[in-house]
Write a protein that holds these residues in place. Structure first.
Motif, mmCIF file in Angstrom:
data_model
loop_
_atom_site.group_PDB
_atom_site.id
_atom_site.type_symbol
_atom_site.label_atom_id
_atom_site.label_comp_id
_atom_site.label_asym_id
_atom_site.label_seq_id
_atom_site.Cartn_x
_atom_site.Cartn_y
_atom_site.Cartn_z
ATOM 1 N N TRP A 374 0.854 -1.182 0.000
ATOM 2 C CA TRP A 374 0.000 0.000 0.000
ATOM 3 C C TRP A 374 0.888 1.230 0.000
ATOM 4 N N LEU A 375 0.511 2.224 -0.776
ATOM 5 C CA LEU A 375 1.230 3.493 -0.820
ATOM 6 C C LEU A 375 0.233 4.624 -0.581
ATOM 7 N N ALA A 376 0.450 5.389 0.474
ATOM 8 C CA ALA A 376 -0.446 6.505 0.802
ATOM 9 C C ALA A 376 -0.107 7.719 -0.054
ATOM 10 N N GLU A 377 -1.106 8.561 -0.298
ATOM 11 C CA GLU A 377 -0.893 9.776 -1.076
ATOM 12 C C GLU A 377 -0.006 10.766 -0.335
ATOM 13 N N GLU A 378 -0.099 10.756 0.979
ATOM 14 C CA GLU A 378 0.696 11.680 1.785
ATOM 15 C C GLU A 378 1.343 10.915 2.935
ATOM 16 N N ASN A 379 2.380 11.516 3.489
ATOM 17 C CA ASN A 379 3.077 10.934 4.635
ATOM 18 C C ASN A 379 2.850 11.855 5.830
ATOM 19 N N LEU A 472 4.996 7.008 2.846
ATOM 20 C CA LEU A 472 4.389 6.036 3.750
ATOM 21 C C LEU A 472 3.925 4.846 2.916
ATOM 22 N N SER A 473 4.568 3.716 3.123
ATOM 23 C CA SER A 473 4.240 2.518 2.351
ATOM 24 C C SER A 473 4.404 1.289 3.232
ATOM 25 N N LEU A 474 3.409 0.418 3.209
ATOM 26 C CA LEU A 474 3.410 -0.815 4.001
ATOM 27 C C LEU A 474 3.130 -2.000 3.098
ATOM 28 N N SER A 475 3.816 -3.130 3.347
ATOM 29 C CA SER A 475 3.528 -4.329 2.564
ATOM 30 C C SER A 475 2.358 -5.109 3.172
ATOM 31 N N ASP A 476 2.355 -5.331 4.454
ATOM 32 C CA ASP A 476 1.246 -6.036 5.105
ATOM 33 C C ASP A 476 1.129 -5.617 6.553
ATOM 34 N N ILE A 477 -0.128 -5.545 7.021
ATOM 35 C CA ILE A 477 -0.422 -5.481 8.454
ATOM 36 C C ILE A 477 -1.039 -6.824 8.802
#
Length: 574
Positions: A374-379, A472-477
């Motif tokens: 997931w990649l958010a538009e803003e951090n 702000l980017s996450l692979s998995d929660i």
């Protein structure tokens, strides 16, 4: 209450009972959550990514040291779970590459692994202080070295990283500061025509390229010598470790029939190759190895830790069963690193996010694939993720895995840290804090946290507070715990077809109602089902890792967020 009695109670509480106030985290979850270094050797291509691979873990005096490829230092731990980075005062300028390490009688710790392949052996009697010296002997053309000093004081250097040349060795004269012998001993090479798991490519796809043999490591057990090696390539899901066994350090070596002994092709993060085997707490061995991320580049990797054993017949094997779910930590006595039984509550559950960029949607956060993100538009602190577990469940632990999207960071950077809050709710309106990392000052790229007290929740909310990267980017929660329903039933109609190419085999079975996924288990005897492959939803699997001259037994089980089914009776396939 008399003052002396109150003082005595406080002393007891502080000296013996604080674990009840601040309980030790009794579980861990792969990948190992350390402050991985940002790599520098692809900086000219603007490739910024963390990586940790080829771990050499050794016990020295009162703790354990872990040396990792190009990390600009190393880590120390008392218990093989909590690791602290040590920046050495003297070291290889670009970090060690596929490092070797050996503890000599708790008096000196030796390390080798210059990226150039030409090196002196470093040594220290104060590695906790980062103080090192170099032997004058220069070893040349050594890629992926492995140092071993036998009980009689004789030294050996093994090495190999090639799709052409075998694992080789030289005798080292320790009395002459590790002067290498003129003779080079060729020990063994890959035989992919016999050993399916040594074939190159994802799922051993048998490309025109040959597999690589690399990363030797020697373990002595019951007066026998176990020389381990990795194949076929670090970037693949099937990267694993095999072993040859001998009665002397230079062989002749015999191929172990249960190879690969360390193998993790399925699940959230794949791979269990190029590792080291160390005797840990409570008399249990552990195999630390490389796991593939392979998003920014094939060399983007993490570290995995697996409990490892020698069976009654002297066969070496690692336990990779549910290998990226919570397991008991090495320091927890009598548990031997076994699977904790906490299931994945978040798999494929619906996700809502405050924002996302293009195809990098929130649903990637629950797909059990470290390669999607997931990649958010803003951090900023306005960014949130909400996961609907569909039913109220007991939450025991969570793992937040960060992703490097255009991070533009290189080397070992001090002061990096991640901050977030994870909350739970039964109705989506009233929230309670499950994990509060809002003031955390540690660098935790694969943050696994066990709740001190499990909480019931249906909805999970992640709120970003700070990440050290530009995006702000996450692979998995990943949310672990116990669902409120029933475990699925045992799969039926297991069908196994070994192909004309005996390295390959196809397995099918009937889908099980309410099952998330399945574990396929196999081995060379009914009580030696040491290999496993975790997969989701599908009811077929092609295995291409078999040894041509070996018969096998296969079994299957299903699982969901509520538990694991009964296991089928092993079926023999000649």
């Amino acid at each position: 209450m008399p003052k002396n009695r109150l003082k005595y109670i406080l002393i007891l509480a502080f000296g013996f009972g604080m674990q009840f106030l601040f309980p030790q985290q009794e579980t861990y979850c792969n990948p190992v959550n350390i402050d991985y270094t940002y790599m520098i050797y692809n900086a000219h291509k603007n490739l910024s990514y963390r990586s940790g691979a080829d771990p050499a873990v050794v016990k020295f005096r009162d703790g354990y040291y872990m040396f990792v490829t190009r990390s600009m230092g190393y880590w120390y731990s008392k218990d093989l779970t909590d690791w602290k980075f040590i920046k050495p005062k003297q070291w290889y300028f670009q970090g060690s590459n596929a490092p070797a390490a050996f503890n000599y009688k708790d008096s000196v710790l030796y390390v080798a692994g210059n990226p150039s392949g030409t090196m002196s052996i470093l040594y220290s009697d104060k590695p906790e202080e980062g103080a090192w010296q170099a032997t004058p002997s220069i070893l040349r053309q050594l890629q992926d070295p492995a140092l071993f000093i036998d009980d009689d004081g004789k030294g050996y250097m093994y090495w190999g990283s090639s799709n052409k040349f075998p694992i080789r060795a030289k005798i080292l004269d320790k009395a002459k500061l590790f002067k290498p012998s003129d003779t080079t001993y060729e020990l063994y090479n890959l035989q992919p025509e016999k050993h399916g798991w040594e074939r190159f490519g994802e799922n051993h796809s048998d490309t025109i390229l040959k597999g690589y043999i690399e990363g030797p490591w020697m373990t002595k057990y019951n007066e026998r010598y176990y020389l381990q090696y990795a194949a076929p390539g670090t970037e693949f899901n099937v990267y694993g470790d095999g072993v040859y066994i001998a009665d002397s350090p230079l062989g002749p070596f015999e191929y172990a029939p249960n190879n690969p002994f360390s193998y993790k092709p399925g699940g959230f993060i794949n791979g269990a190759g190029h590792g080291s085997t160390v005797l840990g707490p409570n008399g249990v061995y552990w195999h630390f190895s490389s796991m593939a991320v392979n998003v920014n580049i094939g060399w983007e990797r993490r570290i995995g830790a697996f409990p490892t054993f020698f069976d009654k017949d002297g066969l070496l094997y690692s336990d990779t069963y549910f290998g990226d779910y919570p397991h008991y930590s090495p320091a927890i006595g009598n548990k031997k690193g076994s699977f904790r039984g906490w299931m994945l509550l978040s798999y494929n559950k619906q996700v809502k996010t405050t924002s996302h960029v293009k195809e990098y949607m929130g649903q990637n956060l629950t797909d059990e694939n470290i390669k999607t993100f997931w990649l958010a538009e803003e951090n900023n602190e306005l960014q949130q993720v909400e996961i609907d577990l569909e039913k109220p469940s007991m939450v025991y632990a969570a793992q937040v895995n960060y992703n490097d999207y255009r991070s533009d960071m290189y080397g070992k950077i001090p002061g990096l840290h991640h901050q977030y809050i994870l909350e739970g709710s039964l109705d989506g309106t009233t929230w309670q804090v499950l994990i509060d990392q809002s003031t955390n000052q540690k660098d935790v790229p694969n943050d696994y946290v066990e709740l001190s007290v499990p909480k019931k929740a249906r909805y999970i909310r992640f709120t970003n507070k700070h990440v050290p990267t530009p995006y702000l980017s996450l692979s998995d929660i990943r949310i672990f715990g116990k669902g409120s329903g029933k475990a699925p039933k045992k799969p039926k109609n297991l069908s196994i077809n070994r192909k004309h190419d005996r390295r390959d085999l196809m397995i099918t079975w009937d889908l099980v109602k309410n099952a998330q996924g399945y574990n396929i288990l196999w081995g060379i005897a009914p009580d030696k089902l040491y290999s496993s492959w975790l997969l989701y939803e599908t009811n077929s699997l092609e295995i291409k890792s078999l040894n041509t001259d070996q018969g096998y037994y296969f079994a299957i089980e299903s699982f969901n967020e509520n538990g694991v089914s009964e296991r089928s009776e092993p079926i023999k396939v000649n």
